[in-house]
Design a protein around this motif. Sequence first.
Motif, PDB file in Angstrom:
ATOM      1  N   UNK A  52       0.839  -1.204   0.000  1.00 18.55           N
ATOM      2  CA  UNK A  52       0.000   0.000   0.000  1.00 18.55           C
ATOM      3  C   UNK A  52       0.871   1.250   0.000  1.00 18.55           C
ATOM      4  N   UNK A  53       1.938   1.243   0.780  1.00 16.04           N
ATOM      5  CA  UNK A  53       2.838   2.394   0.832  1.00 16.04           C
ATOM      6  C   UNK A  53       3.489   2.646  -0.518  1.00 16.04           C
ATOM      7  N   UNK A  54       3.918   1.588  -1.175  1.00 12.57           N
ATOM      8  CA  UNK A  54       4.566   1.736  -2.489  1.00 12.57           C
ATOM      9  C   UNK A  54       3.563   2.204  -3.541  1.00 12.57           C
ATOM     10  N   UNK A  55       2.384   1.579  -3.568  1.00 10.47           N
ATOM     11  CA  UNK A  55       1.390   1.910  -4.593  1.00 10.47           C
ATOM     12  C   UNK A  55       0.791   3.298  -4.417  1.00 10.47           C
ATOM     13  N   UNK A  56       0.807   3.824  -3.204  1.00  9.82           N
ATOM     14  CA  UNK A  56       0.221   5.143  -2.952  1.00  9.82           C
ATOM     15  C   UNK A  56       1.286   6.224  -2.792  1.00  9.82           C
ATOM     16  N   UNK A  57       2.493   5.935  -3.221  1.00  7.49           N
ATOM     17  CA  UNK A  57       3.608   6.891  -3.153  1.00  7.49           C
ATOM     18  C   UNK A  57       3.829   7.426  -1.742  1.00  7.49           C
TER      19      UNK A  57
END
Length: 92
Positions: A52-57
């Motif tokens: 989630x952190x990676x996909x939501x920058x």
Amino acid sequence: MNDDMTHEPSDTTGPRRLTRTRDGRMITGVCSGAAAYFNVDPTLVRIGAAVVTILTSGAGILLYAAAVLLIPEEGKDVSIAQELINKQTSRN
């Protein structure tokens, strides 16, 4: 099912509560607490949080910080945010 994989709450007499656990925590216990609440492996929750952190920058970091403030620690009745609110209202 493997006994190592079960995350049963220690107090089964009342309703389940989402808490930040002390046992199995890596940073603040948010992911291990969520894993215990949903009865899944903490590693899956940690991987999900990273994805989630990676996909939501980086928005996942803000969600994690909010969870730290809003989810009470195991053994406590109120969260950090509620403690701050209670402290502020008792001053006035």
